[in-house]
Design an enzyme around this catalytic site. Structure first.
Site, PDB file in Angstrom:
ATOM      1  N   LYS A  76       0.791  -1.243   0.000  1.00  0.00           N
ATOM      2  CA  LYS A  76       0.000   0.000   0.000  1.00  0.00           C
ATOM      3  C   LYS A  76       0.816   1.282   0.000  1.00  0.00           C
ATOM      4  O   LYS A  76       0.292   2.363   0.273  1.00  0.00           O
ATOM      5  CB  LYS A  76      -1.025   0.024   1.157  1.00  0.00           C
ATOM      6  N   MET A  99      -5.290   7.160 -13.745  1.00  0.00           N
ATOM      7  CA  MET A  99      -5.069   5.720 -13.501  1.00  0.00           C
ATOM      8  C   MET A  99      -6.340   5.036 -13.014  1.00  0.00           C
ATOM      9  O   MET A  99      -6.597   3.879 -13.340  1.00  0.00           O
ATOM     10  CB  MET A  99      -3.941   5.519 -12.480  1.00  0.00           C
ATOM     11  N   HIS A 110       6.953  -7.185  -2.489  1.00  0.00           N
ATOM     12  CA  HIS A 110       6.789  -6.520  -1.190  1.00  0.00           C
ATOM     13  C   HIS A 110       7.788  -7.097  -0.172  1.00  0.00           C
ATOM     14  O   HIS A 110       7.685  -6.804   1.024  1.00  0.00           O
ATOM     15  CB  HIS A 110       5.376  -6.728  -0.635  1.00  0.00           C
ATOM     16  N   SER A 157      -4.716   2.547   4.278  1.00  0.00           N
ATOM     17  CA  SER A 157      -4.898   1.954   2.953  1.00  0.00           C
ATOM     18  C   SER A 157      -4.901   0.421   3.042  1.00  0.00           C
ATOM     19  O   SER A 157      -5.717  -0.260   2.403  1.00  0.00           O
ATOM     20  CB  SER A 157      -3.774   2.437   2.030  1.00  0.00           C
TER      21      SER A 157
HETATM   22  P1  A3P Z   1      -5.308   4.649  -0.851  1.00  0.00           P
HETATM   23  O1  A3P Z   1      -5.905   3.366  -0.351  1.00  0.00           O
HETATM   24  O2  A3P Z   1      -4.844   5.533   0.256  1.00  0.00           O
HETATM   25  O3  A3P Z   1      -6.184   5.370  -1.804  1.00  0.00           O
HETATM   26  P2  A3P Z   1      -0.324  -0.194  -3.728  1.00  0.00           P
HETATM   27  O4  A3P Z   1      -0.306   0.024  -5.195  1.00  0.00           O
HETATM   28  O5  A3P Z   1       1.026  -0.256  -3.112  1.00  0.00           O
HETATM   29  O6  A3P Z   1      -1.226  -1.308  -3.335  1.00  0.00           O
HETATM   30  O7  A3P Z   1      -0.918   1.143  -3.081  1.00  0.00           O
HETATM   31  C1  A3P Z   1      -2.260   1.486  -3.263  1.00  0.00           C
HETATM   32  C2  A3P Z   1      -2.444   2.892  -2.781  1.00  0.00           C
HETATM   33  O8  A3P Z   1      -1.856   3.792  -3.731  1.00  0.00           O
HETATM   34  C3  A3P Z   1      -3.918   3.280  -2.682  1.00  0.00           C
HETATM   35  O9  A3P Z   1      -3.987   4.277  -1.658  1.00  0.00           O
HETATM   36  C4  A3P Z   1      -4.144   3.868  -4.060  1.00  0.00           C
HETATM   37  O10 A3P Z   1      -5.292   4.684  -4.161  1.00  0.00           O
HETATM   38  C5  A3P Z   1      -2.865   4.668  -4.223  1.00  0.00           C
HETATM   39  N1  A3P Z   1      -2.584   5.023  -5.612  1.00  0.00           N
HETATM   40  C6  A3P Z   1      -2.713   4.263  -6.714  1.00  0.00           C
HETATM   41  N2  A3P Z   1      -2.420   4.963  -7.813  1.00  0.00           N
HETATM   42  C7  A3P Z   1      -2.084   6.205  -7.409  1.00  0.00           C
HETATM   43  C8  A3P Z   1      -1.699   7.401  -8.092  1.00  0.00           C
HETATM   44  N3  A3P Z   1      -1.595   7.441  -9.410  1.00  0.00           N
HETATM   45  N4  A3P Z   1      -1.442   8.490  -7.337  1.00  0.00           N
HETATM   46  C9  A3P Z   1      -1.553   8.464  -5.993  1.00  0.00           C
HETATM   47  N5  A3P Z   1      -1.914   7.360  -5.293  1.00  0.00           N
HETATM   48  C10 A3P Z   1      -2.185   6.246  -6.001  1.00  0.00           C
END
Ligand code: A3P
Length: 293
Positions: free
Chosen positions: A45, A230, A106, A136
């Site tokens: 996350k 995205m 991870h 998250s």
């Molecule tokens: P939130 O749950 O706070 O919204 P991972 O990819 O490591 O699983 O992390 C997911 C987190 O990154 C989620 O956070 C997601 O919304 C956020 N995320 C994904 N794409 C993003 C982007 N382009 N910019 C900012 N945050 C992003």
């Protein structure tokens, strides 16, 4: 995969990991990396998917159609992840891809397969402040029916602070890569920095990857990889994962993408306890992590 079965955690060298990951660990451990491979590594996350999209966009010089050739998990396999019966996994996907491969993991630094270091692979590490990370992660565990049941938030936060969630201690994870960043080819980036100034951070990543991109290409990549873009991109938003695995009624994968959402979840008491614990445990490793921007 039976999406209704949540997995339990087991351990490798004291690090809690999903049971199937542990069961098929030998395949991960002996994975042969090539020196052209690039590893993107994060605590869960931290903004993994975002980093992956940025990297793929840089490698494809901002070509949107090329970046939409397949979903994230196909373009950049998840090294240690495996189906419960081992039939499909990051390793099985990687074995049929030719280097240069972009690989997601991870794993904490001590569990990264040795061949990555022996081959001298480049590694991009992204860290995110732990309060937003745990929020998250909590919502992710509510929706991901393969992850252990998160249970109530206060206990979940305690488990995070004790390093009992999948992939272990956030504190050890961020420190482990930080301490090795000058000894190995590790580019260390922070989610908050990337939110604050994506042009600057994406330029750093492009330089690390030895890609000369024009200012307008960098700006185009900033737009392509913005959260709002995205979120609508089926090749970057995990909409290809079936509802039997991602319970979208519980939460979305592309949830908020903000810095500071933790303020909507932490009580004043939780925040005070967290701050005290954080200061103590991070005092030997001054990573410039920010909780707001
Ligand atoms: P939130 O749950 O706070 O919204 P991972 O990819 O490591 O699983 O992390 C997911 C987190 O990154 C989620 O956070 C997601 O919304 C956020 N995320 C994904 N794409 C993003 C982007 N382009 N910019 C900012 N945050 C992003």
């Amino acid at each position: 995969m039976d999406g209704t079965t949540r997995e339990r955690l087991s351990q490798i060298q004291g690090v809690p990991l999903l049971e199937p990951v542990v069961k098929y660990w030998a395949r991960v451990e002996k994975f042969q990396a090539s020196n052209e491979d690039l590893l993107i590594t994060t605590y869960p996350k931290a903004g993994t998917t975002w980093t992956q999209e940025v990297v793929d966009s840089i490698l494809n010089e901002g070509d949107v159609e090329k970046c939409k050739r397949a979903p994230t998990q196909v373009r950049m396999p998840f090294l240690e992840m495996t189906a419960p019966d081992g039939s499909s996994s990051g390793i099985t996907k990687l074995e049929v891809m030719d280097p240069p491969r972009v690989i997601k993991t991870h794993l904490p630094i001590q569990l990264v397969p040795r061949s990555f270091w022996d081959a001298g692979c480049k590694v991009i590490y992204m860290a995110r402040n732990p309060k937003d990370t745990v929020v998250s992660y909590y919502h992710f565990d509510r929706m991901h029916l393969y992850q252990p049941e998160p249970g109530p938030w206060p206990q979940y936060l305690e488990k995070f602070m004790k390093g009992q969630l999948g992939w272990g201690s956030w504190y050890d994870h961020v420190k482990g890569y930080w301490r090795e960043r000058h000894n190995k080819k590790i580019l260390y980036i922070l989610y908050e920095d990337m939110k604050e100034d994506p042009v600057r951070e994406i330029t750093r990543i492009a330089q690390f990857l030895e890609r000369q991109l024009s200012k307008s290409t960098i700006e185009h990549i900033v737009q392509m990889t913005a959260f709002s873009v995205m979120r609508e991109n089926p090749m970057a938003n995990y909409s290809t994962i079936p509802d039997t695995i991602f319970d979208r009624a519980a939460s979305e994968f592309m949830r908020k993408g903000e810095v500071g959402d933790w303020k909507n979840h932490f009580s004043a008491e939780e925040d005070a306890a967290f701050e005290e614990h954080y200061r103590k445990i991070m005092s030997d490793c001054p990573i410039p992590i920010r909780f707001t921007i």
